[in-house]
Design a protein around this motif. Structure first.
Motif, mmCIF file in Angstrom:
data_model
loop_
_atom_site.group_PDB
_atom_site.id
_atom_site.type_symbol
_atom_site.label_atom_id
_atom_site.label_comp_id
_atom_site.label_asym_id
_atom_site.label_seq_id
_atom_site.Cartn_x
_atom_site.Cartn_y
_atom_site.Cartn_z
ATOM 1 N N GLU A 110 1.085 -1.781 -0.007
ATOM 2 C CA GLU A 110 0.046 0.186 -0.133
ATOM 3 C C GLU A 110 0.481 1.200 -0.443
ATOM 4 O O GLU A 110 0.788 2.213 -0.356
ATOM 5 C CB GLU A 110 -0.924 0.303 0.981
ATOM 6 C CG GLU A 110 -2.095 -1.290 1.242
ATOM 7 C CD GLU A 110 -2.956 -0.556 0.147
ATOM 8 O OE1 GLU A 110 -3.359 0.433 -0.276
ATOM 9 O OE2 GLU A 110 -3.188 -2.039 -0.498
ATOM 10 N N GLU A 111 1.897 1.518 0.274
ATOM 11 C CA GLU A 111 3.066 2.432 0.951
ATOM 12 C C GLU A 111 2.948 2.644 -0.858
ATOM 13 O O GLU A 111 3.531 3.772 -0.860
ATOM 14 C CB GLU A 111 3.684 2.291 2.106
ATOM 15 C CG GLU A 111 5.014 3.404 2.520
ATOM 16 C CD GLU A 111 4.274 4.462 2.211
ATOM 17 O OE1 GLU A 111 5.167 5.513 2.826
ATOM 18 O OE2 GLU A 111 3.280 4.454 2.882
ATOM 19 N N LEU A 112 4.427 1.213 -1.326
ATOM 20 C CA LEU A 112 4.326 1.504 -2.528
ATOM 21 C C LEU A 112 2.756 2.526 -3.623
ATOM 22 O O LEU A 112 3.353 2.982 -4.161
ATOM 23 C CB LEU A 112 5.052 0.222 -2.852
ATOM 24 C CG LEU A 112 6.216 -0.153 -2.265
ATOM 25 C CD1 LEU A 112 6.639 -1.983 -2.462
ATOM 26 C CD2 LEU A 112 7.541 0.638 -2.732
ATOM 27 N N ARG A 113 2.063 1.557 -3.494
ATOM 28 C CA ARG A 113 1.508 1.865 -4.375
ATOM 29 C C ARG A 113 1.144 4.004 -4.237
ATOM 30 O O ARG A 113 0.921 4.691 -5.027
ATOM 31 C CB ARG A 113 0.114 1.166 -4.280
ATOM 32 C CG ARG A 113 0.039 -0.067 -4.614
ATOM 33 C CD ARG A 113 -1.197 -0.782 -4.327
ATOM 34 N NE ARG A 113 -1.277 -2.040 -4.574
ATOM 35 C CZ ARG A 113 -2.420 -2.953 -4.653
ATOM 36 N NH1 ARG A 113 -3.122 -2.271 -4.043
ATOM 37 N NH2 ARG A 113 -1.474 -4.137 -5.191
ATOM 38 N N ARG A 114 0.592 4.442 -2.932
ATOM 39 C CA ARG A 114 1.284 5.576 -2.125
ATOM 40 C C ARG A 114 2.002 6.563 -2.918
ATOM 41 O O ARG A 114 2.079 7.856 -3.642
ATOM 42 C CB ARG A 114 0.628 5.830 -0.528
ATOM 43 C CG ARG A 114 0.576 7.052 -0.585
ATOM 44 C CD ARG A 114 0.640 6.873 1.431
ATOM 45 N NE ARG A 114 1.673 7.355 1.340
ATOM 46 C CZ ARG A 114 2.450 8.177 1.497
ATOM 47 N NH1 ARG A 114 2.521 9.357 1.254
ATOM 48 N NH2 ARG A 114 3.878 8.139 1.893
ATOM 49 N N LEU A 115 3.171 5.846 -2.886
ATOM 50 C CA LEU A 115 4.233 6.637 -3.414
ATOM 51 C C LEU A 115 4.715 6.905 -4.814
ATOM 52 O O LEU A 115 5.078 7.888 -5.333
ATOM 53 C CB LEU A 115 5.774 6.022 -2.841
ATOM 54 C CG LEU A 115 6.015 5.937 -1.573
ATOM 55 C CD1 LEU A 115 7.085 5.406 -0.873
ATOM 56 C CD2 LEU A 115 6.326 7.503 -0.826
ATOM 57 N N GLU A 116 4.048 5.599 -5.509
ATOM 58 C CA GLU A 116 3.733 5.605 -6.735
ATOM 59 C C GLU A 116 2.546 6.540 -7.292
ATOM 60 O O GLU A 116 3.763 7.551 -8.579
ATOM 61 C CB GLU A 116 3.427 4.323 -7.353
ATOM 62 C CG GLU A 116 3.458 4.187 -9.223
ATOM 63 C CD GLU A 116 4.305 4.538 -9.432
ATOM 64 O OE1 GLU A 116 4.724 5.217 -10.685
ATOM 65 O OE2 GLU A 116 5.951 4.491 -9.588
ATOM 66 N N GLN A 117 1.534 6.804 -6.317
ATOM 67 C CA GLN A 117 0.679 7.436 -7.083
ATOM 68 C C GLN A 117 1.130 9.246 -6.791
ATOM 69 O O GLN A 117 1.198 10.020 -7.681
ATOM 70 C CB GLN A 117 -0.519 7.304 -6.654
ATOM 71 C CG GLN A 117 -1.937 8.355 -6.338
ATOM 72 C CD GLN A 117 -2.585 8.068 -7.888
ATOM 73 O OE1 GLN A 117 -2.212 7.479 -9.014
ATOM 74 N NE2 GLN A 117 -2.902 9.193 -8.514
ATOM 75 N N PHE A 118 1.819 9.159 -5.685
ATOM 76 C CA PHE A 118 2.255 10.455 -5.423
ATOM 77 C C PHE A 118 4.046 10.733 -6.313
ATOM 78 O O PHE A 118 3.516 11.881 -6.532
ATOM 79 C CB PHE A 118 2.698 10.343 -4.190
ATOM 80 C CG PHE A 118 3.661 11.842 -3.472
ATOM 81 C CD1 PHE A 118 2.510 12.794 -2.962
ATOM 82 C CD2 PHE A 118 5.243 11.750 -3.680
ATOM 83 C CE1 PHE A 118 3.903 14.286 -2.680
ATOM 84 C CE2 PHE A 118 5.900 13.404 -3.209
ATOM 85 C CZ PHE A 118 5.163 14.132 -3.060
ATOM 86 N N ARG A 119 4.514 10.136 -6.416
ATOM 87 C CA ARG A 119 5.367 10.225 -8.132
ATOM 88 C C ARG A 119 4.816 10.876 -9.060
ATOM 89 O O ARG A 119 5.168 11.617 -9.843
ATOM 90 C CB ARG A 119 6.772 8.889 -7.711
ATOM 91 C CG ARG A 119 7.374 9.308 -8.849
ATOM 92 C CD ARG A 119 8.177 8.233 -9.392
ATOM 93 N NE ARG A 119 7.175 7.046 -10.247
ATOM 94 C CZ ARG A 119 7.077 7.376 -11.280
ATOM 95 N NH1 ARG A 119 8.591 8.527 -12.286
ATOM 96 N NH2 ARG A 119 6.640 6.043 -11.831
ATOM 97 N N ARG A 120 3.535 10.141 -9.696
ATOM 98 C CA ARG A 120 3.045 10.218 -10.960
ATOM 99 C C ARG A 120 2.332 11.555 -10.780
ATOM 100 O O ARG A 120 2.478 12.928 -11.677
ATOM 101 C CB ARG A 120 1.727 9.516 -10.933
ATOM 102 C CG ARG A 120 2.544 8.620 -11.655
ATOM 103 C CD ARG A 120 1.212 6.662 -12.118
ATOM 104 N NE ARG A 120 1.744 5.743 -12.016
ATOM 105 C CZ ARG A 120 1.296 4.814 -12.764
ATOM 106 N NH1 ARG A 120 0.084 4.630 -12.225
ATOM 107 N NH2 ARG A 120 1.807 3.603 -12.676
#
Length: 344
Positions: A110-120
């Protein structure tokens, strides 16, 4: 065919009872009535012992595993590590270990998904913010190249606009670099005893022209007159106050009032920056410290700013082991507040 725990227990108990009866037939002096009593007793005792072993030690724990998997599927991560240490039952330990392991991995995902969304989102925001001043400056320069440079008035006007766009681009890049360094810890805070009262006066003086243009008044409210000594990085805390006071001036009402107040506690001072402007709608309060987030995009663009000021403020105060909070009501103004440790 699926067998229930009772059927399995009865079959195994019957087998044990039969083997016991067969074994006793080889013993001299054993009557049929004795064999019958032993067989029935053995059947009953074995049945309940096997049923307990299967039902309590196996089936119940397996059912818990299924419940654990169900909890993980609905993201209910409620278990403590101490419960695993206290359990002696290997099935329970297995159940809890699986739960903890999968829960940890699920949180990581979930944290990786959140960071990926944040990066985008961050890349999209940066691209948008950089594009505006670059295209503006590019348009003015190309217009001059195409012949407008021969007209002195047009040339000076377009060069001034191109310079303004490039200044905005420079400010944006500087803020991005500063925010990146704060987040990665590259910027180290140099704590020393500073007079935050005097720093506020310096910021007022620095923003005097901005306040005059908006016909805004700047005031300090303090329980104790004179110096207020706190432990802080002078450069960074000046940046915090500058951002907060400048925002209060720019986004407040024309002819408004900006008040910086200091309230003494046992070990800290509470610093508040208050305005009597239009306020911030409740749905925006949780997001105003995000990068590039603007409550009113059209007004924000008109009044300048990179959209990174409050994000920088948040990270600077985090490095001071403090937290910034905001309270606001529409048409009644906004209050930003944070705490700083008293100087020794």
């Amino acid at each position: 065919m699926s067998l229930s725990p009772r059927v399995i227990a009865f079959l195994l108990a019957g087998l044990i009872s039969a083997l016991t009866a067969v074994f006793l037939t080889f013993v001299e002096g054993v009557t049929r009535s004795m064999l019958f009593v032993v067989a029935i007793s053995s059947l009953i005792v074995s049945f309940f012992l096997i049923l307990y072993a299967i039902e309590i030690l196996v089936y119940r724990e397996v059912n818990k595993l299924y419940k654990t998997i169900h909890k993980l599927r609905i993201k209910d991560f409620t278990i403590s590590r101490t419960t695993i240490i206290k359990n002696n039952n290997p099935f329970k330990k297995l159940n809890d270990e699986i739960f903890v392991y999968v829960a940890r991995k699920q949180k990581e995902i979930e944290e990786l998904r959140r960071l990926e969304q944040f990066r985008r989102e961050f890349l999209a925001d940066v691209s948008h913010e950089l594009k505006t001043p670059i295209f503006a400056a590019q348009g003015f320069v190309h217009t001059l190249i195409d012949g407008a440079i021969d007209d002195e008035k047009v040339r000076d006007k377009f060069l001034a606009k191109a310079a303004k766009s490039l200044d905005g681009l420079d400010a944006l890049v500087k803020d991005l670099v500063a925010l990146s360094q704060l987040e990665t810890g590259e910027v180290k805070m140099h704590f020393e005893t500073v007079d935050i009262y005097q720093i506020t006066l310096d910021v007022f003086e620095q923003l005097e022209n901005t306040a005059h243009a908006r016909q805004a008044s700047l005031k300090i409210k303090s329980e104790q007159p004179g110096g207020i000594l706190v432990k802080a990085d002078p450069q960074r805390i000046t940046q915090v106050l500058t951002n907060l006071i400048e925002n209060a001036i720019k986004y407040g009402n024309n002819g408004g009032k900006v008040v910086v107040s200091f309230e003494e506690e046992k070990k800290q001072y509470i610093v508040q920056v208050r305005d009597n402007g239009p306020g911030i709608p409740p749905e925006h309060l949780n997001r105003i410290f995000e990068r590039f987030y603007r409550v009113d995009k059209s007004r924000s663009k008109e009044r300048g700013g990179t959209g990174l000021g409050l994000a920088i403020v948040k990270h600077i105060l985090n490095a001071h082991k403090s937290k910034i909070t905001v309270m606001s009501k529409p048409d009644k103004g906004t209050v930003f507040s944070f705490k700083l440790d008293k100087a020794d």
